[in-house]
Each structure stands twice: as C-alpha cells, then as structure tokens.
Design an enzyme around this catalytic site. Structure first.
Site, PDB file in Angstrom:
ATOM      1  N   PHE A   1      -5.824   0.189   6.509  1.00 15.38           N
ATOM      2  CA  PHE A   1      -4.905  -1.184   6.129  1.00 15.38           C
ATOM      3  C   PHE A   1      -3.955  -0.408   4.324  1.00 15.38           C
ATOM      4  O   PHE A   1      -4.395   0.857   4.546  1.00 15.38           O
ATOM      5  CB  PHE A   1      -5.987  -2.155   5.524  1.00 15.38           C
ATOM      6  CG  PHE A   1      -7.161  -1.927   3.904  1.00 15.38           C
ATOM      7  CD1 PHE A   1      -5.874  -2.465   3.178  1.00 15.38           C
ATOM      8  CD2 PHE A   1      -7.922  -1.458   4.447  1.00 15.38           C
ATOM      9  CE1 PHE A   1      -6.918  -2.477   2.018  1.00 15.38           C
ATOM     10  CE2 PHE A   1      -8.894  -1.744   3.460  1.00 15.38           C
ATOM     11  CZ  PHE A   1      -8.430  -1.862   2.179  1.00 15.38           C
ATOM     12  N   CYS A   2      -2.847  -1.186   5.014  1.00 14.60           N
ATOM     13  CA  CYS A   2      -2.156  -0.896   3.598  1.00 14.60           C
ATOM     14  C   CYS A   2      -0.978  -2.471   3.046  1.00 14.60           C
ATOM     15  O   CYS A   2      -1.640  -3.176   3.491  1.00 14.60           O
ATOM     16  CB  CYS A   2      -1.181   0.527   3.995  1.00 14.60           C
ATOM     17  SG  CYS A   2      -0.310  -0.358   5.971  1.00 14.60           S
ATOM     18  N   THR A   3       0.171  -1.714   2.389  1.00 18.28           N
ATOM     19  CA  THR A   3       0.025  -3.029   2.414  1.00 18.28           C
ATOM     20  C   THR A   3       0.532  -4.006   3.232  1.00 18.28           C
ATOM     21  O   THR A   3       0.751  -5.440   2.921  1.00 18.28           O
ATOM     22  CB  THR A   3       1.304  -2.887   0.642  1.00 18.28           C
ATOM     23  OG1 THR A   3       0.716  -2.162  -0.403  1.00 18.28           O
ATOM     24  CG2 THR A   3       1.925  -3.982  -0.082  1.00 18.28           C
TER      25      THR A   3
ATOM     26  N   ILE B   1      -1.873  -5.794   3.778  1.00 20.84           N
ATOM     27  CA  ILE B   1      -2.437  -7.096   3.156  1.00 20.84           C
ATOM     28  C   ILE B   1      -1.781  -7.933   3.310  1.00 20.84           C
ATOM     29  O   ILE B   1      -2.289  -9.285   3.262  1.00 20.84           O
ATOM     30  CB  ILE B   1      -2.410  -6.426   2.135  1.00 20.84           C
ATOM     31  CG1 ILE B   1      -3.529  -5.246   1.811  1.00 20.84           C
ATOM     32  CG2 ILE B   1      -3.540  -7.345   1.127  1.00 20.84           C
ATOM     33  CD1 ILE B   1      -3.184  -4.130   1.063  1.00 20.84           C
TER      34      ILE B   1
END
Length: 247
Positions: free
Chosen positions: A177-179, A206
């Site tokens: 996952f990332c922003t 996110i």
C-alpha cells in the site's frame, strides 16, 4: 463562510509522445481556472494533485485526459476549507513516480487490486505479509498495524530492499500500500516482473481506504502524510493539528 475547496489527485500511465509540449498549455489552463498544485508530465504518463473549485478541477482533469489520450485514470477528490497549495507548478519528469527501474512494463506486469472494503480481511489472513512502500518519514507518523517498514528515504531505494529481502518475500502473499496508489502500481509491477506471483495492492491507497472504510476496525494507526501544505491528515481525512504549513 469559507469556500469549499476541492483537492483532486489523479494519475495515469499512458504513452505521451511530447510531454514538454503540454507544459505551457496546462500553465495557461490552470491560471484561467484558478488552479493551484502540481502536474507532473513524463513519457510514461501524468501524476497530479491540485485544488480549486469542484467544477474547475474537473475541467482541468478533463483536459489532461483529452490531451494525453488516457483511457485509464485513477482519480480521488476530497475537500478543504482552504487551498493546500500555494501556486500551480507543471513539471517535466523522467518518471511520474521515480523508482529508477528501466523497461518496467506496467501494462504486462500488474499486481491485483484489493478493494478498500476487503483490505482489512485480506491483510489479517495467514501467509500474507503487508509492506508499506512509502518512505520512512511518512511511515513514522502512521501506518497499518503489522506492516513492514522498508526504511527507505526515497522510492528509488525500494528495488534494492526487495533484492535484499527475497527470503522474507518468498512463498508469501504480498500486500502493498501507499498514499494514493501510484507507488504500488510500480512496486507490484516490479515484483511480478521478477517472478513473484501473488502480489496485491490497496486500490486507491490509504486515502481511498480511509474515505471508504472510516478505519472502522482501527487497523490504520496514526496519521497519513500528504504532499501538500496540510502535511498530515487524520483518519477522517481532516487536517492533523500542528502540521499545516503557510497558515
């Protein structure tokens, strides 16, 4: 009463023949539509985050799609009472998110999306490891429970971390996952290209997760770093106290 400002973030991997030719066009469009933020252009596509009225940010996005010929765009919109950017910047880049891996074919090698509503259940399954692909300064203020921190200072260091941690990854279902999702497009593609089969990523990142799930199971812990003047947001997407720049 403060004006409601729309913050639009979008990216698309699309072949742009002469991205430099688009810079003056978007500087002009942005000025006319009172847009602030950043638009990154490269041969591999575009990556942008900008703010303005809801109508105007969507008009600029429409122009981006039309002028680049993109057919697959990842878009998110949230809101603020003030502009989180100071001015509009349109930049030419070698990559829209820099990982420095040559000839990575994102169209051929793709990780599987996990919808935000299914993320909590997936990452708590056995034999799943969760990797936060963001940088350490981002992870320091918030991440998912039990997520692995690669301790990178830049995304360019992530491929080396993968090479150094093959024993950790082998035989596992890998959830990343990332922003907002763009880094995971490349990180999952990298792992698929070197032979890992069960590679997954959080669709929309996110930000989409927090919007869709409201962190109901409290698996997200802390604040989410964002690349604008807010600097950090809470799990209800409101600005975190004490982080704002230029207030």
């Amino acid at each position: 009463m403060n004006e409601r400002i729309a913050i639009l973030s979008a990216y698309s991997f699309v072949n742009i023949i002469e991205p430099a030719n688009l810079i003056p066009k978007f500087l002009l469009i942005g000025k006319k539509k009172y847009i602030r933020g950043t638009i990154l252009l490269a041969n591999e596509g575009f990556n942008c985050s900008f703010s303005g009225s809801y109508e105007n940010v969507n008009l600029v996005l429409k122009q981006l799609i039309e002028l680049t010929g993109s057919k697959d765009v990842n878009v998110k919109i949230n809101y603020s009472s003030v502009h989180p950017f100071q001015k509009l910047k349109v930049r030419l880049k070698k990559e829209i998110i820099a990982m420095n891996v040559k000839d990575l074919n994102i169209e051929v090698f793709k990780g599987d999306y996990i919808e935000p509503k299914d993320w909590d259940e997936f990452i708590t399954k056995q034999n799943v490891i969760v990797i936060d692909t963001r940088n350490e300064y981002e992870i320091d203020i918030g991440t998912f429970k039990s997520a692995i921190n690669p301790r990178t200072e830049t995304f360019k260091q992530f491929p080396a971390w993968v090479q150094q941690n093959q024993a950790l990854l082998q035989g596992k279902k890998i959830a990343m996952f990332c922003t907002g999702g763009i880094r995971c497009e490349k990180s999952t593609s990298l792992l698929k290209s070197i032979g890992y089969n069960e590679v997954y990523h959080l669709k929309g990142g996110i930000l989409q997760y927090l919007e869709d799930t409201h962190n109901k199971n409290n698996l997200w812990q802390g604040k989410c770093f964002v690349f604008d003047d807010r600097r950090a947001i809470m799990d209800d997407l409101s600005p975190a106290e004490g982080y704002w720049l230029h207030r």
